[in-house]
Design an enzyme around this catalytic site. Structure first.
Site, PDB file in Angstrom:
ATOM      1  N   ARG A  20       0.843  -1.205   0.000  1.00 46.19           N
ATOM      2  CA  ARG A  20       0.000   0.000   0.000  1.00 46.19           C
ATOM      3  C   ARG A  20       0.879   1.256   0.000  1.00 46.19           C
ATOM      4  O   ARG A  20       1.082   1.869  -1.028  1.00 46.19           O
ATOM      5  CB  ARG A  20      -0.963  -0.030   1.204  1.00 46.19           C
ATOM      6  CG  ARG A  20      -2.158   0.893   1.047  1.00 46.19           C
ATOM      7  CD  ARG A  20      -1.883   2.343   1.401  1.00 46.19           C
ATOM      8  NE  ARG A  20      -1.327   2.501   2.743  1.00 46.19           N
ATOM      9  CZ  ARG A  20      -0.817   3.649   3.175  1.00 46.19           C
ATOM     10  NH1 ARG A  20      -0.799   4.722   2.394  1.00 46.19           N
ATOM     11  NH2 ARG A  20      -0.277   3.735   4.388  1.00 46.19           N
ATOM     12  N   ASP A  21       1.444   1.605   1.130  1.00 48.31           N
ATOM     13  CA  ASP A  21       2.238   2.840   1.193  1.00 48.31           C
ATOM     14  C   ASP A  21       3.418   2.774   0.230  1.00 48.31           C
ATOM     15  O   ASP A  21       3.823   3.783  -0.350  1.00 48.31           O
ATOM     16  CB  ASP A  21       2.735   3.064   2.627  1.00 48.31           C
ATOM     17  CG  ASP A  21       3.242   4.482   2.861  1.00 48.31           C
ATOM     18  OD1 ASP A  21       2.820   5.388   2.131  1.00 48.31           O
ATOM     19  OD2 ASP A  21       4.064   4.675   3.769  1.00 48.31           O
TER      20      ASP A  21
ATOM     21  N   HIS B 130       6.128   4.654  12.347  1.00 48.36           N
ATOM     22  CA  HIS B 130       6.101   4.518  10.874  1.00 48.36           C
ATOM     23  C   HIS B 130       7.095   5.539  10.327  1.00 48.36           C
ATOM     24  O   HIS B 130       6.772   6.709  10.143  1.00 48.36           O
ATOM     25  CB  HIS B 130       4.667   4.785  10.389  1.00 48.36           C
ATOM     26  CG  HIS B 130       4.490   4.770   8.907  1.00 48.36           C
ATOM     27  ND1 HIS B 130       3.723   3.826   8.255  1.00 48.36           N
ATOM     28  CD2 HIS B 130       4.956   5.571   7.921  1.00 48.36           C
ATOM     29  CE1 HIS B 130       3.719   4.051   6.965  1.00 48.36           C
ATOM     30  NE2 HIS B 130       4.470   5.113   6.723  1.00 48.36           N
TER      31      HIS B 130
ATOM     32  N   HIS C 102      10.009   6.884   7.649  1.00 48.55           N
ATOM     33  CA  HIS C 102      10.588   6.804   6.304  1.00 48.55           C
ATOM     34  C   HIS C 102      12.095   7.030   6.396  1.00 48.55           C
ATOM     35  O   HIS C 102      12.573   7.742   7.281  1.00 48.55           O
ATOM     36  CB  HIS C 102       9.916   7.817   5.381  1.00 48.55           C
ATOM     37  CG  HIS C 102       8.546   7.365   4.944  1.00 48.55           C
ATOM     38  ND1 HIS C 102       8.072   7.535   3.671  1.00 48.55           N
ATOM     39  CD2 HIS C 102       7.567   6.705   5.612  1.00 48.55           C
ATOM     40  CE1 HIS C 102       6.848   7.022   3.576  1.00 48.55           C
ATOM     41  NE2 HIS C 102       6.508   6.516   4.749  1.00 48.55           N
TER      42      HIS C 102
ATOM     43  N   CYS D 189       9.356   9.143  -2.000  1.00 45.43           N
ATOM     44  CA  CYS D 189       8.833  10.313  -1.303  1.00 45.43           C
ATOM     45  C   CYS D 189       8.210  11.221  -2.346  1.00 45.43           C
ATOM     46  O   CYS D 189       8.925  11.769  -3.186  1.00 45.43           O
ATOM     47  CB  CYS D 189       9.979  11.016  -0.581  1.00 45.43           C
ATOM     48  SG  CYS D 189       9.442  12.440   0.371  1.00 45.43           S
TER      49      CYS D 189
ATOM     50  N   ASN E 125       9.774   4.284   2.543  1.00 44.30           N
ATOM     51  CA  ASN E 125       9.621   3.558   3.800  1.00 44.30           C
ATOM     52  C   ASN E 125      10.901   2.840   4.203  1.00 44.30           C
ATOM     53  O   ASN E 125      11.659   2.372   3.351  1.00 44.30           O
ATOM     54  CB  ASN E 125       8.546   2.469   3.624  1.00 44.30           C
ATOM     55  CG  ASN E 125       7.152   3.040   3.544  1.00 44.30           C
ATOM     56  OD1 ASN E 125       6.553   3.390   4.544  1.00 44.30           O
ATOM     57  ND2 ASN E 125       6.645   3.156   2.315  1.00 44.30           N
TER      58      ASN E 125
END
Lengths: 334, 334
Positions: free
Chosen positions: A17-18, A237, A239, A270, A279
């Protein structure tokens, strides 16, 4: 250093997803389903499956209902050895009972509003996630409303989710910095986290969206949040845009967090700095926790295989240092 | 987190030695001289210039005498903007007086034995470094003698260095793990560090050669070493093979270390895992320390320019996350 660590942590795999959401080329449903199955095969128990957002805005997440239904339908492959075939297991949605997870695996999906929630529930979602920001400018640019307006909207979503008996996750983005506002005050993050908790979020994921946090600023942010929300309700979470994510995870672990989001192969980038890292790679965190003697349940070799597999679909090598080292070791036969 | 950090740390830039030594293609003297000048231009005050070892074993370091003489000869370029031309400034070796550094910049070079020391002194060296290992197997394979034999050999080198009035640096490799022996006992590292200090090493650099250390194991290692050698005599030299280096530097900072080795652009690889990451990138550490409010004296933009420049000479993009993020930001005009 704390004198003792928890015996285990939970990793929330957000690559499908992300990660993929921030890759340029949308991947077909079948590839995303196969990716999720391989991640489950590597031992991950929380695997984000998609986002019920408009494909007009996020074409990478088009077909999330089908992805979710398919991964819920078939028994996930188990063990470290997974075949290359992407055959989809036939069958309908199973295990639809509220709040349960299929085969011990949870597949959270993002829902921006009531419409998204309904679509997610129809596809069998057992965990849904709403997303707010700790920066008003970011909130306006990302979801076109203020933080306060977004929380008001999520109140309806949260109520409906509770009625449906599904678990609710809340994301807070920009917990360390914002691409528009710069540094974000810890108290602003704490306020949004507290509001999400009050709405009924079972877990709140604190996102360093642009990766500008360092162990000191992440610690200050967490200290403020922990005055509002207990550690067992929080996820880190982070990055890895500036290479700080592993250090930030370690600092968070010292403050009692035991849930961390990560993406296989460091998937994603990003959107505010195209070409930068995204991530933190799940491999890096598995390697860290293995070294600290903290169980993740994840098989590093199978995870690296998965990083290579999805990298091939995207036409590039895995971005993680651990994957590179493991592959190098395999080549050299050590 | 300590309640206060030191106001400044010193970075020892090892890209032109430890970095290039582990790159496949040897670069000509003129490129290495230009690299060092650009690093000095970016603000680095300790810049490794080469190794006086046999070019039969390490062809990448061939011509180190000329590299050292040339960088000592010309005033280093200053400021963030450096031209692309690699023209060498004419002139002889200056500032040869013992123990002084040219223009406030120190250019350490590696010397394996008395012959190497003599060649280094003839080229104008003001700081020389000897290298031992905390693993006997590694010592045997790397320098063909036991740890004890290597320390005995360095006794002669150290004596001659003292007589010549130059500064002496000692490297300990495999401080966290060894490619042959696996995990290394903290006490083994402490023993070698103490021996190097007793030989007169002004600074002892603790090398996680294969990057298997994590914040816990690095801390345990440092706690053992610190019982023998004070923090102000130690440097952390961590490879980022598994993405742990920034976290390891942070843990070391908490234990009082204020000197860290790093390589621009993450130059170098791992001879024990070809294709894996090497030294922690200097950019990552500058970004970390900038964020912590600790001065390094290094201009991050000029450093990224240098990472790009040497990357072009090696035919690849900089490996560091910070360089990628900074370049992405420049492209997007933020």
């Amino acid at each position: 250093m704390r004198t003792s660590w928890p015996s285990a942590v939970r990793l929330v795999e957000v690559g499908a997803r992300d990660g993929l959401q921030n890759e340029n080329a949308p991947l077909p449903v079948s590839v995303r389903v196969e990716l999720i199955r391989r991640l489950v095969g590597a031992g991950l128990k929380s695997v984000e499956a998609g986002a019920f957002v408009s494909p007009k805005w996020v074409p990478q997440m088009d077909g999330s209902a089908e992805v979710l239904a398919r991964v819920l339908a078939g028994p996930p492959r188990t063990g470290a050895t997974v075949g290359a075939a992407a055959g989809v297991v036939a069958g309908g949605v199973t295990g639809g009972s509220a709040g349960e997870v299929a085969g011990g695996v949870d597949y959270p999906v993002l829902v921006p509003n009531l419409q998204g929630l309904e679509a997610a529930l129809a596809a069998g979602a057992q965990t849904v996630a709403v997303f707010a920001a700790a920066s008003d400018t970011f909130s306006q640019r990302n979801i076109h409303c203020s933080i306060a307006e977004s929380l008001e909207r999520f109140r309806t979503v949260a109520g409906a989710a509770r009625t449906a008996g599904v678990k609710l996750r809340g994301y807070v983005s920009c917990v360390a910095g914002c691409p528009y506002e710069g540094a974000i005050a810890p108290q602003a993050v704490a306020g949004v986290a507290a509001a999400l908790r009050a709405l009924g979020c079972d877990e709140i994921s604190l996102g360093d969206t642009i990766g500008t946090g360092n162990p000191d600023s992440i610690r200050r942010m967490l200290e403020a949040v922990l005055r509002e929300v207990p550690a067992e309700r929080l996820a880190g979470h982070y990055h890895d845009t500036y290479g700080m994510a592993v250090a930030n995870v370690y600092a968070s672990l010292e403050l009692g967090l035991t849930v961390f989001d990560a993406a296989v192969g460091g998937l994603g980038g990003c959107p505010y700095a195209p070409g930068a890292s995204g991530n933190v790679a799940t491999e890096e965190l598995v390697w860290l926790f293995d070294g600290l003697g903290i169980a993740t349940g994840v098989d590093l070799e199978a995870l690296v295989d998965t990083a290579v597999w999805i990298g091939n679909r995207l036409g590039r090598a895995p971005a993680s240092r651990v994957a590179r080292a493991v592959l190098a070791r395999r080549r050299s036969g050590h």
